[in-house]
Enzyme design. Structure first.
Site, PDB file in Angstrom:
ATOM      1  N   GLU A 191      37.178  30.818  38.101  1.00 29.87           N
ATOM      2  CA  GLU A 191      37.661  31.753  37.091  1.00 29.87           C
ATOM      3  C   GLU A 191      38.758  31.058  36.289  1.00 29.87           C
ATOM      4  OE1 GLU A 191      37.870  35.720  38.351  1.00 29.87           O
ATOM      5  OE2 GLU A 191      39.315  36.350  36.830  1.00 29.87           O
ATOM      6  N   GLU A 315      43.241  45.333  38.186  1.00 32.92           N
ATOM      7  CA  GLU A 315      41.972  44.937  37.569  1.00 32.92           C
ATOM      8  C   GLU A 315      40.787  45.167  38.505  1.00 32.92           C
ATOM      9  OE1 GLU A 315      42.794  40.909  36.216  1.00 32.92           O
ATOM     10  OE2 GLU A 315      43.768  41.680  34.418  1.00 32.92           O
ATOM     11  N   ARG A 348      51.084  39.954  44.952  1.00 33.77           N
ATOM     12  CA  ARG A 348      51.249  39.766  43.502  1.00 33.77           C
ATOM     13  C   ARG A 348      51.743  41.030  42.797  1.00 33.77           C
ATOM     14  NH1 ARG A 348      46.604  38.147  40.499  1.00 33.77           N
ATOM     15  NH2 ARG A 348      47.604  36.485  39.347  1.00 33.77           N
ATOM     16  N   ASP A 389      50.784  38.413  30.478  1.00 32.93           N
ATOM     17  CA  ASP A 389      49.782  37.609  31.187  1.00 32.93           C
ATOM     18  C   ASP A 389      49.678  36.200  30.628  1.00 32.93           C
ATOM     19  OD1 ASP A 389      47.723  36.795  32.772  1.00 32.93           O
ATOM     20  OD2 ASP A 389      46.164  37.924  31.721  1.00 32.93           O
ATOM     21  N   GLU A 417      44.509  28.919  30.260  1.00 32.66           N
ATOM     22  CA  GLU A 417      43.687  30.072  29.897  1.00 32.66           C
ATOM     23  C   GLU A 417      43.924  30.525  28.459  1.00 32.66           C
ATOM     24  OE1 GLU A 417      44.253  33.419  32.484  1.00 32.66           O
ATOM     25  OE2 GLU A 417      43.004  34.741  31.251  1.00 32.66           O
TER      26      GLU A 417
HETATM   27  C1  BDP Z   1      44.306  37.014  33.933  1.00 28.64           C
HETATM   28  C2  BDP Z   1      42.936  36.424  33.965  1.00 28.64           C
HETATM   29  C3  BDP Z   1      42.062  36.989  35.037  1.00 28.64           C
HETATM   30  C4  BDP Z   1      42.798  36.998  36.348  1.00 28.64           C
HETATM   31  C5  BDP Z   1      44.095  37.759  36.203  1.00 28.64           C
HETATM   32  C6  BDP Z   1      45.000  37.679  37.411  1.00 28.64           C
HETATM   33  O1  BDP Z   1      42.344  36.643  32.699  1.00 28.64           O
HETATM   34  O2  BDP Z   1      40.894  36.208  35.085  1.00 28.64           O
HETATM   35  O3  BDP Z   1      42.045  37.550  37.355  1.00 28.64           O
HETATM   36  O4  BDP Z   1      44.855  37.227  35.170  1.00 28.64           O
HETATM   37  O5  BDP Z   1      45.996  36.964  37.325  1.00 28.64           O
HETATM   38  O6  BDP Z   1      45.127  36.059  33.324  1.00 28.64           O
HETATM   39  O7  BDP Z   1      44.748  38.316  38.414  1.00 28.64           O
END
Ligand code: BDP
Length: 708
Positions: A191, A315, A348, A389, A417
C-alpha cells in the site's frame, strides 16, 4: 536451504565502486543503486591516511553481532582499498580495536566508564587512543550492537572523506524506537509503495531466505534503525496465524544480529477472524485470554519480539469503539498480553471519526487528550507529523506536547505518497526538520517536537520516531534513486534530530554518488530546495489535501468521494469571496488545540506564517500578503515559481553529466523530465480551477516568463 549471514553480508556488496577525483572526465562505471549508501567507493587521495589508521582490525567478542562487524569491515575495506584489512588480535600502530568492557580486556583497561555510562545500550565511544604504547582507534560500547553502530559511524566518516586520525565521538540515539513501518500486504503488494513488490517472500519463507533480507538489515542498521513493523497497518489477520508466525520468526532470526527487531501490525478483530471467538470486546475475558495466548505463542518463536502496531477504528478497521470501548481500553488489552514479555503497543492516533468534530484536523486531539493517563505503561500513542495525513506541508500535530502522561511517538512518511511517489525528486529531510524543530511550547520555550519525542518535555517511558517506508523489490530499493535519501534521512534524524537537513543530505550524497566537492554542493542544493519547490507547485500557502485518486496529482476540483473529508473542496473551500479553512478563534477554534503562544501566532492573520496561511485562515482573493501582492497574485507566483524550480532542478542535474555514472544519471534525468512536465501541468490546471472563483487573470508578467 538457509543462506548464511556471513556469506550474504560479505558477497552481496559486489564489486568496488568508483572514486571521486574531480579530474574524472568520463563518467564512472554504471551503477544500479542496489548498494544504496553502502557502496564503499575508493576514498581516492584519502586512502593512504585511512589505511595507515587501519592496519588491522580486532573485534573482541564472539556474538553474531561481532560477526556482522567483522563482515562489514572486511567487505568495506576490500571495496575501499582493494584488499581486506586483516582481522586479527594484534595490537599495533594503526589497529582498530572494537569491543565492550565485558568482551574486551583492552577496552576494560581504557577506563571509559564515565563515557560509557552515558551512552546506554545502543551508543558508543569512538576514540583515537594509545594502547600498549601504540596509536589505535577504539570503538567501545556497552553492548555489541553499540559497537556495530560505532563501526558504521567510522565507515561513514571514511565514505564522506572525513579525517579519522584524531577521533573523539560519543553518540547515543535520541529515542528508543527507530522503526520502519512497512505497509506490505501478504499478497506481495505494498500500500502506497512505489518501488515494486514487497521484499518479503511469503511463499518462500521460512525455508528460503533471500540475501536481500540481510542487505535490508545492514542498510537499516547502518543508519541506526532498530526495528521494523513488516505488515500493513490495514492488517491481514493471517499474519498472526501459526503458519505466518514461523515465516516472521525466520526473518527475525536474520535481523537479530543487526539489532533490527521484529514488530507486527495487529488486526483488532483477530480473536474473531482468526480465533473464532464471537467477539473482540476488550472487556471479555475470553478475548483477553486469546491475546495472552497469542503473545505467548509469538514470544516462544521470537523471544525479542518488539510488539504490536494497531490501526483501530480508522478507515474501516475494527477497534474497541466497535464494542463501545475507548482506544485506551483497546490498547490496554494488547498491552497486558505483551507486558510479561516486555513488548510494547504502538496505538495509532490516525483516527478521524465524523462524530467527534466536523473538522477532521481536530478529531484525533479531541479523542486522545481525554484518554491521557488511562494507558498502560507499555503503550505509546503513534501520531503522524500533522493532523491531516502526510501532506506536502502541515503544521505539527497538536497532540505533540499535549499528552502529559502518555508516551507519544512520531510517525513520518518516507514513502512519497503525497510528495511525488518516487517519480519526483523530493528530499524530505528539510520537511522533517521543520517538524522536529517546531516549538510546541508545551512547557514553555524550547519544548520542540524533537524534545517532546526524546522525553525531555514530559518524562516518557517510551520514546520513538517511526517512518512509513519506501523500499520494495526494485533493484534500487526505492524506485527513484533520490528516494533512497528519505530512508537514509529518517534513520539519521531518528538517531539524532539535531543533525541539520543539509548535513544529512551531504552525507548521503557523498556515500551514494560522489565525493567530488563541487558535485556534492550542487546535489545538496538540489535536495534542500526540492521540498519547497514541490509545495510551491502543489499546495502552497497552507493549502492541503488538494488531492483525489491515487494521491499523486493534485485535484482541487475533487468534490466527490465516499467521505466528505476525502474530497479537496472540503479543505480549500474556494468561492468567489475567497479561499481557505477558518480554524481561528472566530472560526472553528482548531488553533486552540495548540499551546500559547503558538495558538495566538497561528490565530492572528498578521503573525501566522504564510506557509500555513490557508490552513488556518480564510482570506479574500484581494487580501494583501507580506509581499504586497494580493493573495491571488501570490498563489500564481508560487505555482509559477514551483514549476520554474522543477525545470531548474533538471537543468542542474544535467550539468552533472560525467560526474555521476551514466546509468543513474540517466535514470534520475528520466524521472526529472516527468517532474518538470507534471509541475507545469499541475500549475496550469490548478490556477485555471481557482481562477474560476477568483475571477482574476494570471498576472501577465508571470505568463510572459513562460511564453519566453
Ligand atoms: C493514508 C493512506 C492510506 C493508509 C492511511 C493510514 O492513504 O493508504 O492506510 O493513511 O495511515 O495516508 O492508515
Amino acid at each position: 536451504m538457509r543462506t548464511t549471514l556471513a556469506g550474504a553480508a560479505g558477497v552481496s556488496l559486489g564489486g568496488c565502486a568508483t572514486g571521486s577525483s574531480s579530474l574524472v572526465r568520463t563518467p564512472p562505471p554504471d551503477e544500479d543503486g542496489y548498494r544504496l549508501w553502502l557502496r564503499y567507493a575508493s576514498p581516492g587521495a584519502a586512502a593512504r591516511g585511512y589505511e595507515r589508521a587501519m592496519r588491522n582490525i580486532r573485534v573482541d567478542g564472539a556474538s553474531a553481532t561481532c560477526g556482522v562487524i567483522r563482515n562489514e569491515l572486511r567487505a568495506a575495506t576490500t571495496a575501499m582499498f582493494g584488499r581486506p584489512v586483516p582481522l586479527d588480535e594484534s595490537v599495533q600502530e594503526g589497529s582498530v580495536i572494537i569491543g565492550t568492557p565485558r568482551s574486551s580486556e583492552l577496552i576494560r583497561d581504557l577506563n571509559l566508564g564515565a563515557e560509557l555510562e552515558g551512552v546506554g545500550n545502543e551508543g558508543f565511544v569512538l576514540r583515537s587512543a594509545r594502547v600498549e604504547g601504540k596509536s589505535v582507534t577504539v570503538i567501545a560500547a556497552n553492548e555489541d550492537i553499540g559497537a556495530l553502530y560505532g563501526a558504521f559511524h567510522l565507515l561513514r566518516l571514511m565514505q564522506t572523506a572525513r579525517p579519522i586520525a584524531r577521533l573523539n565521538v560519543v553518540e547515543r540515539p535520541a529515542v528508543q524506537l527507530r522503526l520502519m513501518n512497512h505497509w506490505d500486504n501478504l499478497n506481495g503488494t505494498i500500500e502506497r509503495g512505489y518501488a515494486g513488490r514487497s521484499l518479503w517472500q511469503w511463499r518462500e519463507l521460512p525455508d528460503t531466505l533471500s540475501p536481500r533480507y540481510v542487505d535490508y538489515a545492514r542498510a537499516c542498521c547502518s543508519i541506526g534503525i532498530n526495528g521494523a513493523v513488516i505488515n500493513n497497518v490495514n492488517a491481514d489477520v493471517r499474519i498472526l496465524s501459526a503458519e505466518y508466525l514461523r515465516k516472521v520468526a525466520a526473518l527475525a532470526d536474520v535481523w537479530r544480529p543487526f539489532g533490527v527487531r521484529m514488530y507486527l501490525s495487529a488486526n483488532f478483530a483477530a480473536p474473531v477472524r482468526l480465533g473464532g471467538l464471537s467477539t473482540a470486546d476488550p472487556r471479555d475475558p475470553a478475548v483477553a485470554d486469546w491475546w495472552k495466548a497469542k503473545a505467548d505463542e509469538i514470544y516462544a518463536l521470537i523471544p525479542d519480539f518488539g510488539g504490536f502496531l494497531v490501526k483501530a477504528n480508522s478507515e474501516g478497521q475494527p477497534g474497541p469503539k466497535t464494542y463501545g470501548r475507548t482506544h485506551a481500553e483497546g490498547a490496554n488489552l494488547l498491552a497486558d498480553a505483551l507486558a510479561p514479555h516486555k513488548g510494547v503497543v504502538m496505538w495509532r492516533a490516525f483516527v478521524y471519526d465524523e462524530d467527534v468534530d466536523p473538522d477532521r484536523a481536530k478529531r484525533a486531539y479531541l479523542e486522545f487528550t481525554r484518554l491521557d493517563g488511562q494507558f498502560r505503561p507499555n503503550v505509546a500513542v503513534q501520531v503522524k507529523n500533522g493532523a491531516i495525513d502526510f501532506q506536502p506541508r502541515e503544521p505539527f500535530h497538536p497532540l505533540f506536547g499535549a499528552m502529559k502522561e502518555t508516551p507519544v511517538i512520531a510517525e513520518i512518511q518516507a514513502t512519497q505518497e503525497y510528495t511525488g511517489q518516487a517519480k519526483h525528486l523530493v528530499y524530505l529531510g528539510t520537511m522533517w526538520k521543520e517538524f522536529l524543530d517546531s516549538d510546541t511550547h508545551a512547557k514553555g520555550e524550547g519544548s520542540t517536537v524533537a524534545n517532546v519525542l526524546a522525553g525531555r518535555v514530559h518524562p516518557s517511558r517510551i520514546t520513538g520516531i517511526v517512518s512509513v517506508t519506501n523500499p520494495g523489490l526494485d533493484t534500487n530499493w526505492c524506485g527513484h534513486h533520490f528516494s533512497q535519501s528519505n530512508w537514509y534521512a529518517f534513520g539519521r534524524l531518528a538517531w539524532n534530530p539535531e543533525l541539520t537537513a543539509e548535513a544529512v543530505a551531504e552525507e548521503w550524497t557523498r556515500m551514494t554518488f560522489t565525493n567530488d566537492d563541487r558535485a556534492v554542493a550542487t546535489i545538496r542544493r538540489m535536495m534542500i530546495s526540492s521540498h519547497e519547490s514541490f509545495v510551491n507547485y502543489t499546495m502552497p500557502l497552507g493549502l492541503h489535501h488538494l488531492i483525489g485518486g491515487d494521491h499523486y496529482a493534485p485535484m482541487p476540483w475533487n468534490n466527490r468521494a465516499p467521505r466528505e473529508d476525502w474530497t479537496a473542496t472540503y479543505y480549500h473551500q474556494a468561492s468567489e469571496e475567497g479561499i481557505g479553512f477558518d480554524r481561528t478563534r472566530k472560526g472553528n477554534r482548531a488553533v486552540e488545540q495548540y499551546f500559547p503562544p503558538v495558538c495566538d501566532l497561528f490565530d492572528d492573520l498578521k503573525s501566522c506564517p504564510e506557509k500555513f496561511l490557508l490552513w488556518f485562515h480564510r482570506c479574500r482573493w484581494d487580501y494583501r500578503v507580506k509581499s504586497g501582492r494580493t493573495l491571488w497574485e501570490e498563489l500564481c507566483v508560487k505555482y509559477y515559481e514551483g514549476a520554474a524550480q522543477a525545470a531548474a532542478l533538471r537543468e542542474t542535474w544535467q550539468s552533472l553529466a560525467g560526474k555521476i555514472d551514466a546509468r543513474r544519471h540517466r535514470e534520475v534525468d528520466e524521472r526529472l523530465a516527468i517532474q518538470v512536465a507534471d509541475a507545469a501541468k499541475w500549475r496550469d490546471q490548478i490556477l485555471e480551477y481557482f481562477g474560476q472563483f477568483s475571477k482574476r487573470p494570471i498576472p501577465s508578467d508571470l505568463r510572459l516568463t513562460i511564453d519566453d
